[in-house]
Design a protein around this motif. Structure first.
Motif, short mmCIF file in Angstrom:
data_model
loop_
_atom_site.label_atom_id
_atom_site.label_comp_id
_atom_site.label_asym_id
_atom_site.label_seq_id
_atom_site.Cartn_x
_atom_site.Cartn_y
_atom_site.Cartn_z
N THR A 297 -7.86 5.23 1.52
CA THR A 297 -8.70 4.42 2.40
C THR A 297 -9.97 5.16 2.79
N GLY A 298 -9.84 6.44 3.07
CA GLY A 298 -10.98 7.22 3.53
C GLY A 298 -12.12 7.26 2.53
N LEU B 28 0.85 -1.19 0.00
CA LEU B 28 0.00 0.00 0.00
C LEU B 28 0.89 1.24 0.00
N PRO B 29 0.37 2.38 -0.42
CA PRO B 29 1.18 3.60 -0.39
C PRO B 29 1.75 3.86 1.00
N THR B 30 3.01 4.29 1.07
CA THR B 30 3.64 4.55 2.36
C THR B 30 3.58 6.02 2.74
N ASP B 31 3.06 6.87 1.85
CA ASP B 31 2.81 8.27 2.19
C ASP B 31 1.48 8.33 2.93
N VAL C 27 7.58 0.98 9.64
CA VAL C 27 6.22 0.44 9.67
C VAL C 27 5.43 1.06 10.81
N ALA C 28 6.07 1.20 11.98
CA ALA C 28 5.40 1.78 13.14
C ALA C 28 4.98 3.23 12.87
N GLU C 29 5.82 3.98 12.19
CA GLU C 29 5.50 5.37 11.89
C GLU C 29 4.26 5.47 11.00
N LEU C 30 4.20 4.64 9.98
CA LEU C 30 3.03 4.65 9.09
C LEU C 30 1.79 4.15 9.84
N THR C 31 1.97 3.13 10.65
CA THR C 31 0.85 2.59 11.41
C THR C 31 0.25 3.65 12.32
N ARG C 32 1.10 4.37 13.02
CA ARG C 32 0.61 5.43 13.90
C ARG C 32 -0.06 6.54 13.11
N ALA C 33 0.55 6.91 11.98
CA ALA C 33 0.00 7.98 11.15
C ALA C 33 -1.40 7.64 10.64
N GLU D 261 -0.55 10.67 3.79
CA GLU D 261 -1.60 11.50 3.21
C GLU D 261 -2.27 10.79 2.05
N VAL D 262 -1.47 10.15 1.22
CA VAL D 262 -2.03 9.40 0.09
C VAL D 262 -2.87 8.24 0.59
#
Length: 301
Positions: free
Chosen positions: A65-66, A54-57, A98-104, A59-60
């Motif tokens: 998903t939204g 999945l995109p790692t940005d 991965v943790a950073e994206l998960t939290r974001a 915002e994207v």
């Protein structure tokens, strides 16, 4: 089983149920199709899957998903913490991304899968099947360290996933791991299919170690195929390709008693459908996902 009795269980699905095991693979469906179809199947929660699929940005990914009505429940990482402090820096470099994206993405959990003792494609034995006492100690202390760092830096909770062809697999090894780790730092992601694959009783585990259950993966195994897999000592990858993980409710364990036992714990839990199907035809996952979601609604979830 009434809906009210399953009020604490939040159902979702994952890229795994669409045959996705790798960040990029020509045999996998594009990530846009996965998001479209998981939403169309009636799920509201997803996992990130392999980092980079999945995109790692953020915002994207939030936009994608939204607009499909989806939210992220967890990220996933593989670790080899039984190898001791020497692997910490390399492990953390991957886990922190991965943790950073998960939290974001607003999720609270990080699923941690121990490394395989044999290659899941070729069957090549990479290390001993059993850990030494020293390696068990390294695994326990390293996992506690990971749990503490992930909690303090990212506000996430790690949930360790017993998995076929890893060192945390059977009833004996799962119990040993749980008994050796701090409950405040390490919880369990109980994967019903993997635990049954390795001979475990899912309901018994929930009843025995209920306070340690922090997350669920829902899947079933085909008992006839599993018997052949065991007889031939097949690695996990070829076993999946043979169809050892099957569509509910045709396999084991029965999921309704598992969900009922989880509901009795009195805490909110994610229960993420993960039917391993790598590789699979691109048109196969959607009908299965729809039927599985309908089946789980019939279980009250």
């Amino acid at each position: 089983m009434t809906l009210s009795r399953m009020s604490r269980i939040r159902i979702g699905s994952a890229p795994d149920s669409w045959g996705v095991w790798f960040p990029d693979d020509p045999r996998q469906v594009p990530w846009q199709r996965f998001l479209d179809e998981v939403s169309e199947s009636g799920y509201e929660w997803i996992e990130l899957g392999p980092y980079g699929y999945l995109p790692t940005d953020p915002e994207v990914l939030r936009e994608e998903t939204g607009r499909r009505g989806l939210r992220v429940s967890a990220g996933t990482v593989f670790t080899g913490l039984h190898r001791g402090p020497a692997v910490w820096d390399e492990t953390w470099a991957h886990v922190s991304r991965v943790a950073e994206l998960t939290r974001a993405m607003g999720a609270d959990h990080l699923v941690v899968i121990p490394s395989f003792w044999r290659d899941d494609k070729t069957g090549e034995v990479l290390e001993d099947r059993e850990l030494t006492a020293g390696q068990w100690s390294q695994l326990a202390r390293g996992t506690e360290r990971l749990g503490r760092e992930i909690r303090d830096r990212y506000g996430l909770r790690i949930v360790v996933h017993p998995h076929a062809d890893t060192h945390v697999d059977t009833e004996e090894n799962v119990a040993r791991f749980l008994d050796a780790t701090d409950p405040d730092l390490v919880a369990l992601c109980l994967d019903t299919g993997h635990y049954a694959y390795c001979g475990g009783d899912n309901v018994k585990l929930i009843e025995t170690y209920g306070a340690r259950i922090g997350y669920l993966h829902l899947k079933q195994v085909d008992p006839e195929i599993l018997a052949a897999v065991r007889a031939e000592e097949l690695p996990f990858g070829p076993a999946v390709a043979r169809g050892v993980m099957c569509e509910p409710p045709s396999g084991e364990p029965a999921l309704e008693p598992v969900l009922a036992a989880a509901q009795q714990l009195g805490v909110e839990l994610f229960a993420i459908v993960e039917q391993d199907m790598y590789p699979c035809p691109p048109d196969r996952p959607l009908p299965i996902a729809r039927r599985t979601r309908r089946y789980l609604r019939g279980c009250g979830a």
